[in-house]
Design an enzyme around this catalytic site. Structure first.
Site, PDB file in Angstrom:
ATOM      1  N   GLY A  43      52.557  86.015  74.868  1.00  0.00           N
ATOM      2  CA  GLY A  43      51.420  85.723  74.009  1.00  0.00           C
ATOM      3  C   GLY A  43      50.345  86.760  74.217  1.00  0.00           C
ATOM      4  O   GLY A  43      50.341  87.462  75.230  1.00  0.00           O
ATOM      5  N   CYS A  75      56.706  87.028  80.253  1.00  0.00           N
ATOM      6  CA  CYS A  75      55.453  87.752  80.027  1.00  0.00           C
ATOM      7  C   CYS A  75      54.241  86.824  80.215  1.00  0.00           C
ATOM      8  O   CYS A  75      53.950  86.432  81.330  1.00  0.00           O
ATOM      9  CB  CYS A  75      55.473  88.409  78.641  1.00  0.00           C
ATOM     10  SG  CYS A  75      54.175  89.633  78.468  1.00  0.00           S
ATOM     11  N   TYR A  76      53.578  86.419  79.138  1.00  0.00           N
ATOM     12  CA  TYR A  76      52.454  85.493  79.303  1.00  0.00           C
ATOM     13  C   TYR A  76      52.907  84.239  80.050  1.00  0.00           C
ATOM     14  O   TYR A  76      52.150  83.666  80.853  1.00  0.00           O
ATOM     15  CB  TYR A  76      51.881  85.104  77.927  1.00  0.00           C
ATOM     16  CG  TYR A  76      50.678  84.197  78.007  1.00  0.00           C
ATOM     17  CD1 TYR A  76      49.396  84.729  78.080  1.00  0.00           C
ATOM     18  CD2 TYR A  76      50.829  82.807  78.038  1.00  0.00           C
ATOM     19  CE1 TYR A  76      48.288  83.899  78.176  1.00  0.00           C
ATOM     20  CE2 TYR A  76      49.724  81.970  78.131  1.00  0.00           C
ATOM     21  CZ  TYR A  76      48.457  82.526  78.201  1.00  0.00           C
ATOM     22  OH  TYR A  76      47.366  81.709  78.298  1.00  0.00           O
ATOM     23  N   HIS A  99      60.493  91.603  78.654  1.00  0.00           N
ATOM     24  CA  HIS A  99      61.006  90.811  77.529  1.00  0.00           C
ATOM     25  C   HIS A  99      62.530  90.893  77.431  1.00  0.00           C
ATOM     26  O   HIS A  99      63.056  91.836  76.846  1.00  0.00           O
ATOM     27  CB  HIS A  99      60.382  91.299  76.218  1.00  0.00           C
ATOM     28  CG  HIS A  99      58.941  90.962  76.104  1.00  0.00           C
ATOM     29  ND1 HIS A  99      58.500  89.753  75.601  1.00  0.00           N
ATOM     30  CD2 HIS A  99      57.837  91.644  76.469  1.00  0.00           C
ATOM     31  CE1 HIS A  99      57.185  89.715  75.656  1.00  0.00           C
ATOM     32  NE2 HIS A  99      56.744  90.844  76.175  1.00  0.00           N
ATOM     33  N   GLU A 101      64.399  89.299  75.585  1.00  0.00           N
ATOM     34  CA  GLU A 101      64.878  88.998  74.233  1.00  0.00           C
ATOM     35  C   GLU A 101      64.952  90.222  73.331  1.00  0.00           C
ATOM     36  O   GLU A 101      65.560  90.170  72.272  1.00  0.00           O
ATOM     37  CB  GLU A 101      63.998  87.909  73.596  1.00  0.00           C
ATOM     38  CG  GLU A 101      62.568  88.318  73.259  1.00  0.00           C
ATOM     39  CD  GLU A 101      61.602  88.273  74.445  1.00  0.00           C
ATOM     40  OE1 GLU A 101      62.065  88.256  75.601  1.00  0.00           O
ATOM     41  OE2 GLU A 101      60.384  88.277  74.209  1.00  0.00           O
ATOM     42  N   SER A 130      66.320  83.029  42.722  1.00  0.00           N
ATOM     43  CA  SER A 130      66.307  84.419  42.284  1.00  0.00           C
ATOM     44  C   SER A 130      67.730  84.933  42.146  1.00  0.00           C
ATOM     45  O   SER A 130      67.953  86.017  41.629  1.00  0.00           O
ATOM     46  CB  SER A 130      65.563  85.272  43.305  1.00  0.00           C
ATOM     47  OG  SER A 130      66.344  85.350  44.486  1.00  0.00           O
ATOM     48  N   ASP A 152      68.560  84.301  50.018  1.00  0.00           N
ATOM     49  CA  ASP A 152      67.625  83.357  50.650  1.00  0.00           C
ATOM     50  C   ASP A 152      67.395  82.104  49.802  1.00  0.00           C
ATOM     51  O   ASP A 152      67.538  80.983  50.279  1.00  0.00           O
ATOM     52  CB  ASP A 152      66.273  84.027  50.940  1.00  0.00           C
ATOM     53  CG  ASP A 152      66.424  85.367  51.634  1.00  0.00           C
ATOM     54  OD1 ASP A 152      67.516  85.614  52.179  1.00  0.00           O
ATOM     55  OD2 ASP A 152      65.471  86.154  51.610  1.00  0.00           O
ATOM     56  N   SER A 153      67.018  82.313  48.548  1.00  0.00           N
ATOM     57  CA  SER A 153      66.718  81.131  47.740  1.00  0.00           C
ATOM     58  C   SER A 153      67.988  80.337  47.463  1.00  0.00           C
ATOM     59  O   SER A 153      67.952  79.103  47.390  1.00  0.00           O
ATOM     60  CB  SER A 153      65.999  81.503  46.440  1.00  0.00           C
ATOM     61  OG  SER A 153      66.783  82.357  45.636  1.00  0.00           O
ATOM     62  N   LYS A 189      67.779  87.070  58.542  1.00  0.00           N
ATOM     63  CA  LYS A 189      68.681  87.233  57.391  1.00  0.00           C
ATOM     64  C   LYS A 189      70.168  87.053  57.744  1.00  0.00           C
ATOM     65  O   LYS A 189      70.899  86.391  57.021  1.00  0.00           O
ATOM     66  CB  LYS A 189      68.473  88.635  56.802  1.00  0.00           C
ATOM     67  CG  LYS A 189      69.137  88.836  55.477  1.00  0.00           C
ATOM     68  CD  LYS A 189      68.085  88.881  54.423  1.00  0.00           C
ATOM     69  CE  LYS A 189      68.568  89.080  53.042  1.00  0.00           C
ATOM     70  NZ  LYS A 189      67.441  88.862  52.113  1.00  0.00           N
TER      71      LYS A 189
END
Ligand code: XMP
Length: 520
Positions: free
Chosen positions: A55, A82-83, A171, A173, A225, A229-230, A376
């Site tokens: 963060g 981290c944070y 990190h 990740e 669309s 995604d949609s 995605k």
């Protein structure tokens, strides 16, 4: 799934969802909660372990996120990142201070003798490269903690095995950390004893039941669309509420060749969606008459889309038994959600082209965004599990304003038809060369520039077509793709021979930046 999930507490870090994704990649379910979640709320998810994210704040500042230190005593394995490390140090009696030198970027991490035999670094070398991004550092460790790794500058990892608390300053990740996935896997499987039994099917089941409960017997609409995604969002919602979801697909006059019919066939006939196809092509092209400015074109198409969608939504609401539509489905993905929502509250900023231009507020609709935690490629995987055709899932991105931003100058029916033909040839040939899925986008652009040519014994005077093909990870930056010569030759010869009205083809060799992907 019981007791096998991981709860990630979000302290506002830019990588929080990436942590969740890396955990899903190891087939463990994870859920991101705001850092203000109470121990009871955390327990409700029956976690096998807890991760405290990174963060932007400093733990010792008054405006530091208000997380409850009691969550450090929940008798659950914890990994601070981290944070998260600084939060642990600060609240368990150690000291965190601004580092004399900020550490940002790659750093060499050396595992200490104390860390070498422990489970967190099991199977990892004694030194490795990790990604650092911090301005504070742990100056004094809390009682019971030991330093299990360091960089030349700072503490890199600490632990108190008796309390099952582990923390890293770097990190794991991000891809720049070597073996970051192995470290996360060590935490998941050796320390938390989580089971790798989570699959996209779980995501589908939980999402479908959540939406079903949320919407109750209400009704929803979705602007499709035709893109991945949609379409995936719509299919998920349709699983939950069946034909109480109506999808709206608008022909804005600047779709690809046959797209209006093909998308309807795919989604209505093959996937069984209840779909209203609105053929408003002429209406859009009339509005676009005489307009050459790219931003003006975009605005006209955006506003007209809202007008058409709103009319359609009212019609659907009027025809619905019981009347009314309460929900709007959107295929927003995580990368579209720019700000962290959980720390700063629900002030969600979404790329404007994803938010149907203020429609939710205007029509008093509530949003359903089933994909907002996903990336995605995860959406494609879910789509595959939903049985959706590859044709939809592997489609290259296509902009909302469609071919209008690929026709330079005025958009006329004649030019749209020319570009539709050229676009179809590019797509066919790139697919035939086996490159369609390897390229982010490949398309044709119609230039309002006429030049002289010769065909047979005839002089021609016709338009120019530019071919654009780019590699990209997210559309933010892009490299022009070095398409093979024979492929370019084939595309060029087919376009000039088959399309009456284009007599010259050029290739765009501009990257982004400084160019954009679309020409307008
Ligand atoms: P640019 O041209 O800005 O495009 O480099 C970056 C990516 O975004 C797509 N794009 C859009 N997508 N509505 C969309 O849905 C839009 O108005 C829009 N403009 C650009 C573009 O195709 C590329 O993938």
């Amino acid at each position: 799934m019981e007791n096998s999930s991981i709860v990630i507490l979000d302290f506002g870090g830019q990588y929080t969802q990436l942590i969740a994704r890396r955990i899903r990649e190891q087939r463990v379910f994870s859920v991101v909660l705001p850092c203000t979640a109470t121990p009871a709320e955390i327990r409700a998810h029956r976690p096998a372990g807890l991760i405290l994210s990174g963060g932007p704040s400093s733990v010792y500042e008054p405006e530091a996120p208000a997380a409850d230190p009691a969550l450090l005593a929940m008798d659950l394995p914890i990994l601070g990142i981290c944070y998260g490390l600084q939060f642990i140090v600060h609240h368990l009696g150690g000291k965190v201070r601004p580092a004399p030198r900020r550490e940002y970027g790659r750093a060499e991490v050396a595992v200490t003798a104390e860390g070498a035999g422990g489970p967190l670094f099991a199977g990892m070398p004694s030194t490795f490269t990790a990604w650092m991004s911090h301005g504070d550092e742990a100056l004094e460790l809390p009682p019971g903690f030991q330093r299990i790794a360091g960089t030349p500058q700072a503490v890199a990892a600490i632990s108190d095995p008796s309390r099952a608390i582990w923390a890293v300053q770097f990190h794991p990740e991000v891809r720049h950390t070597d073996l970051g996935s192995q470290l996360l896997g060590n935490f998941l499987f050796s320390i938390c004893r989580a089971r790798p039994d989570w699959t996209p099917e779980h995501f589908i089941q939980t999402t479908v039941s959540r939406i079903a409960a949320q919407v109750g017997d209400g009704r929803a609409i979705c602007a499709l669309s035709g893109g991945v995604d949609s379409s995936v969002a719509a299919v998920l919602v349709a699983r939950a509420i069946g034909d109480r979801l109506t999808c709206v697909f608008v022909n804005n006059g600047v779709l690809r060749k046959n797209e209006f019919l093909q998308v309807q066939r795919n989604l209505r006939d093959r996937l069984g969606l209840r779909l209203a196809g609105v053929d408003a092509g002429r209406r859009f092209l009339t509005r676009l008459g005489g307009v050459v400015d790219p931003e003006a074109k975009r605005k006209i198409i955006g506003n007209e889309f809202i007008a058409v969608f709103e009319e359609e939504a009212r019609r659907i609401a009027a025809e619905s038994p019981g009347g009314g539509v309460d929900w709007l489905v959107q295929g927003t993905l995580y990368p579209d959600v720019i700000e962290s929502t959980s720390v700063k509250g629900p002030s969600q900023t979404i790329k404007s082209h994803h938010n149907v231009g203020g429609l939710p507020e205007k029509m008093n609709l509530k949003l359903i965004e089933p994909l907002r935690d996903l990336f995605k490629d995860e959406v494609r995987r879910i789509g595959r599990d939903l049985g959706m055709p590859e044709e939809i899932l592997e489609r290259q991105p296509f902009p909302g304003p469609g071919l209008a931003v690929r026709i330079l100058g005025e958009v006329t029916q004649e030019r749209v038809t020319l570009l539709q033909e050229a676009d179809e040839i590019v797509v066919q040939e790139v697919k035939a060369a086996g490159l369609y899925r390897k390229i982010w986008q490949s398309f044709a652009v119609l230039l309002p520039v006429k030049s002289v040519g010769v065909m047979g014994d005839q002089r021609t005077y016709a338009y120019t077509c530019a071919i654009r093909a780019v590699h990209s990870d997210d559309g933010m930056t892009a490299d022009w793709a070095d398409l093979p010569g024979p492929l370019l030759r084939k595309i060029s010869s087919r376009i000039v021979n088959e399309i009456h009205g284009i007599n010259r083809v050029v290739y765009d060799i501009t990257s982004k930046p400084p160019g954009t992907i679309e020409w307008e």
